[in-house]
Design a protein around this motif. Sequence first.
Motif, PDB file in Angstrom:
ATOM      1  N   ARG A 328     -33.815  93.759 -58.617  1.00 27.74           N
ATOM      2  CA  ARG A 328     -34.522  92.540 -57.984  1.00 27.74           C
ATOM      3  C   ARG A 328     -33.951  91.975 -56.837  1.00 27.74           C
ATOM      4  NH1 ARG A 328     -39.831  90.960 -59.514  1.00 27.74           N
ATOM      5  NH2 ARG A 328     -39.349  89.814 -57.914  1.00 27.74           N
ATOM      6  N   ASP A 332     -35.907  91.688 -53.304  1.00 31.41           N
ATOM      7  CA  ASP A 332     -36.033  90.175 -52.879  1.00 31.41           C
ATOM      8  C   ASP A 332     -35.501  90.177 -51.560  1.00 31.41           C
ATOM      9  OD1 ASP A 332     -37.538  89.644 -55.194  1.00 31.41           O
ATOM     10  OD2 ASP A 332     -35.764  88.567 -56.013  1.00 31.41           O
ATOM     11  N   PHE A 338     -43.989  94.164 -52.174  1.00 32.76           N
ATOM     12  CA  PHE A 338     -43.591  94.306 -53.658  1.00 32.76           C
ATOM     13  C   PHE A 338     -44.707  94.108 -54.723  1.00 32.76           C
ATOM     14  CE2 PHE A 338     -41.764  93.266 -57.823  1.00 32.76           C
ATOM     15  CZ  PHE A 338     -41.835  94.508 -58.578  1.00 32.76           C
ATOM     16  N   GLU A 339     -45.272  92.776 -54.592  1.00 31.15           N
ATOM     17  CA  GLU A 339     -46.206  92.311 -55.471  1.00 31.15           C
ATOM     18  C   GLU A 339     -47.310  93.135 -55.532  1.00 31.15           C
ATOM     19  OE1 GLU A 339     -45.359  90.453 -58.084  1.00 31.15           O
ATOM     20  OE2 GLU A 339     -43.509  89.809 -57.472  1.00 31.15           O
ATOM     21  N   GLU A 340     -47.943  93.320 -54.132  1.00 28.95           N
ATOM     22  CA  GLU A 340     -49.210  94.223 -54.020  1.00 28.95           C
ATOM     23  C   GLU A 340     -48.772  95.581 -54.584  1.00 28.95           C
ATOM     24  OE1 GLU A 340     -48.646  90.997 -50.519  1.00 28.95           O
ATOM     25  OE2 GLU A 340     -47.411  92.621 -51.825  1.00 28.95           O
ATOM     26  N   ARG A 342     -46.819  96.197 -57.388  1.00 27.79           N
ATOM     27  CA  ARG A 342     -46.979  96.179 -58.408  1.00 27.79           C
ATOM     28  C   ARG A 342     -48.218  95.929 -59.057  1.00 27.79           C
ATOM     29  NH1 ARG A 342     -43.597  93.150 -62.746  1.00 27.79           N
ATOM     30  NH2 ARG A 342     -42.181  92.293 -61.004  1.00 27.79           N
ATOM     31  N   ALA A 343     -49.143  95.185 -58.332  1.00 27.43           N
ATOM     32  CA  ALA A 343     -50.559  95.108 -59.017  1.00 27.43           C
ATOM     33  C   ALA A 343     -51.322  96.430 -59.115  1.00 27.43           C
ATOM     34  CB  ALA A 343     -50.996  93.974 -58.109  1.00 27.43           C
ATOM     35  N   GLU A 346     -50.100  98.537 -62.049  1.00 28.41           N
ATOM     36  CA  GLU A 346     -50.612  98.022 -63.045  1.00 28.41           C
ATOM     37  C   GLU A 346     -52.164  98.602 -63.287  1.00 28.41           C
ATOM     38  OE1 GLU A 346     -49.832  93.777 -63.113  1.00 28.41           O
ATOM     39  OE2 GLU A 346     -47.816  94.264 -63.763  1.00 28.41           O
TER      40      GLU A 346
END
Length: 770
Positions: A328, A332, A338-340, A342-343, A346
Motif C-alpha cells: 500500500r 499510494d 488503483f481504485e478503478e 481494484r473495482a 472485483e
Amino acid sequence: MSASQDEEGRTEPRVGPEPQGDPESRPYHHPAAGWGAARSVSRFMVREGVLAEGPRAIMRMNHENGGFDCPGCAWPDDTKGLHLDICENGIKHVSWEMTRKRVGREFFAAHSVTELSGWSDYELENQGRLTGPMVYDPGSDHYVPISWKDAFALVGRTLRELDSPHQASFYTSGRLGNEATFLYQLMARELGTNNLPDCSNMCHEASGRALRASLGTGKGTVDLKDWEAADALFILGVNAASNAPRMLTALAEAHRRGAQIVHINPLVEAAATRTIIPHDFTDMATFHATRTSTLNLQPRIGGDMALLRGMAKAILERSASDPGALDREFIDRHTAGFEEYRALCEATPWEEIEKQSGIGRDGILRAAGVYRAADRSIISWCLGVSQHEHGVDTVREIVNLLLLRGNLGREGAGPSPVRGHSNVQGNRTCGIDHRPSGEFLDRLAAVCAIRPPREHGLDTVSTIRAMHDGEVKVFVGMGGNFALAAPDTAYTHEALRTCELTVQVSTKLNRSHLVHGRRALILPCLGRTEKDHQREGVQSTSVEDSMSMVHLSVGMKRPASPHLLSEPAIIAGMARAALPGSATPWEWYIEDYDRIRDTMAQVLDGFEDFNRRVRLPLGFRIKQPARELVFRTHSGRAEFSAAALPDVVPAPGTLALGTMRSHDQWNTTIYSGNDRYRGIKNLRTLVFMNRDDMRERGISKFQPVDITSTAKDGSHRSLAGYLAVPYDIPRGCAAGYMPEMNVLCALCDYSTQSDQPLMKHVKVTIAPAA
C-alpha cells in the motif's frame, strides 16, 4: 509438402512420437534444452566449412578484439566475465555468416530470377555470401553487376525524382548497429520523411506502447543482476530454448538457488522443463540436466491477459485478510488509478476469467500464491503476448500486477520484455521510429542542422498498403527479409512488385531479392563477424541488448569479398547521392565511427560521453528513469490501466492459430527442416493440433489437412496439404511455422492498439485435405 535435407543427409520428413502424459516424462518432444546441441552444431559447421571457426571465433572476438555481439538474440552478456557465454543458435548464426560459400556474378549469370523464384528459402540462403552489388536487368531476367558508384547514383536519382519524400519508405531489421541506425534515420529525415518501418512494428510495438503509457518508458526496467536476485520469475509467451537460449542459464541458476519459475505458454516448450548448461563442462559430460521451472500453465492462445487479471483478483481478495498481500505504501506514493483497477478486478467474475484464460481457478490461484510469497518478482514476455489484438492491454496488465506488490524500482523486480533480435531495441533508441517524439526531433534539428518532418510516417503495415496502392514507390530494406517476414505474403509480394525501385542491403540471397520492383538493387554488406576497415582504421559498432546495456562489437574475420561495404558506408553513399547539396558530413562520418558517436551523444538522451562509456568493460546501461521511480507519464506516476477482458474464445468450428519459429531457424532464415525439441525431423509444412480437436474434425495423426483463415474483412486465405501433428496444446488452439504460415494473416488483421499483425492469433478452420 516440402522438406530440406537434415543434418544427417535425410530428405524424408519424420515426426517424433506423439507426446503423452506429464511434460516431464517426454524424452522425445521435451528433451532437456541443450541436449544434442553439440552434435547439431558440429554437423552444421561441417556443412558450412567452418568447423574449427564457429565457437572459437565468437570467443576470440568477444575477449580479444574489444568485444563482439552475436547477430542473433538480444539476451545480455554475462556480467561476471563468463568466457563460454555462447549457445547453439548463436554458433549456428555466426557460422552461417562465416560460410565459405559465395554468390557472385557467375551465379547470377547462370540463374534467372524466374528460376531462383522456384527454389526453397533454405536453398537460396544456403548458396552463401553475396560478393558484390547487383542490379536487376528486366531484359534478361537476371541480376547483373553494377559498380557501387552507379548503384548509389540510381538510388539517389530515383529518390530525387519522387514527387514527395513520403513516396519512399526505409525499413530496417534488428541486425543494424546503432551508428548505422542513426545515419539511416538521419538520411530519411533530411530527405523529409518519417517513413521508418521496422521489425518492432511486427514484434514488440505493443510492449513499447504499453510500457510508455504505464511507466513513461518504452523499455523494461530490469537488468541481468535483477534476474540473479529475483525470488520469482514469470515467463510468458517465450520459447527460450530456441529464441533466447542464454536465458536458460539464468533460469537454471534461479532454480538452483530456490527461486520459483512459472512458465505461461500454450505449448510446454523444452526451456520450460530442464536444461543442460552448455558452459558447465561437468553437466555436459554427465548429461546432467537442471530444472528450469516450478510451475507450467497452458492458457489458450490470447488468454494471458485473463490469467494475469485472475492473479491480480486473487491478490486483491487475499489482501482483505493478509495485510502484506499489497504494497500500500508503494501504491499510494507512486501510482495512479488503483481504485478503478481494484473495482474492475472485483467486477470481473471468476467464471469469465477461467473461460477466457482456459485455466482453472486452482491453477490461477497457484500462480498467484507464488507471486504473493515472493518478495521480488520479475515478469518477462515475448511475442506470445504482444502479437494479439489486445497486446497493449496485456502488457499493461503485467504492469498492473507488478504495481500491486511494489515490484518496480528495486533489485530483483520489474518488467522484462525479451527482444528477439540482436539490436532491435537499439534501432528504436537511435531513431528508427515512425512516430518520433517532438523532443527527439528538436535535438536532431539543433545538432544536425536539418529540418526533420513532424508528421508521423508509415509503419510496416501501412507501408505495405501504400506500396500496393502506388503511394510508396521506393522501398529500401536495410537487412532482414521483408518479403517473407511481413504478413499476407501474396499481398506483400504484389506491393513490392508495384514499386519503382526496391533496394535490399543484405549478406545473403533471400526471397526479397526475387520479389522486387520494376528496378531492383542488391547491395551486399559486411557481416558483424568481419573487419570493417575505414580510413582511420578498423571500426567498431555498438548495439543495445534487451536490458538497455550498450556495448561495442568488433569483427575479426576477413570480409567475404573485397567488394563489400559496411552498412554505414552504404547508407552514406545513398544519402550523398540523394542529397548532393547536404551539409551533413557523410563521408567524414564514415572515416571514423567515433565521429558518428560524438553526434549521437548530443542527440540521444542517455548517450552522453558515448565514446568513453561504450569502451568500458561490458559497456554502459542507458539511464532508466522508471527504475528510479521517476515516471514520465501524464500523472507523473505509474499508471494502472482498467481495460475490459477481450473475448478470445474461438467461435464454434474455428481455431486460434499462432505462428512461431522452429528450433533450427532464426527469424526467416531456415537452417534445416528440423525442430529437435518438438520432435520434428525434415518437415515444416505441418500444423500442431490438440488431439480432441483432431478427433472432432475426423483428422488422424499426420493426415494432410487444408487450413483456411478468415480475416476481419471476411476474406479467406488457405494452405493445402499440411500434416496434422497431435501435440499438447489447449483445445481450440493450433500452431505452425512462420514464415510459411504468414500467408494466412491478412494485412487487415492487425491490432488497433499497436498496429501489429496478429501473427499469434489467426482465426482458422482446419479440415482433412480435399
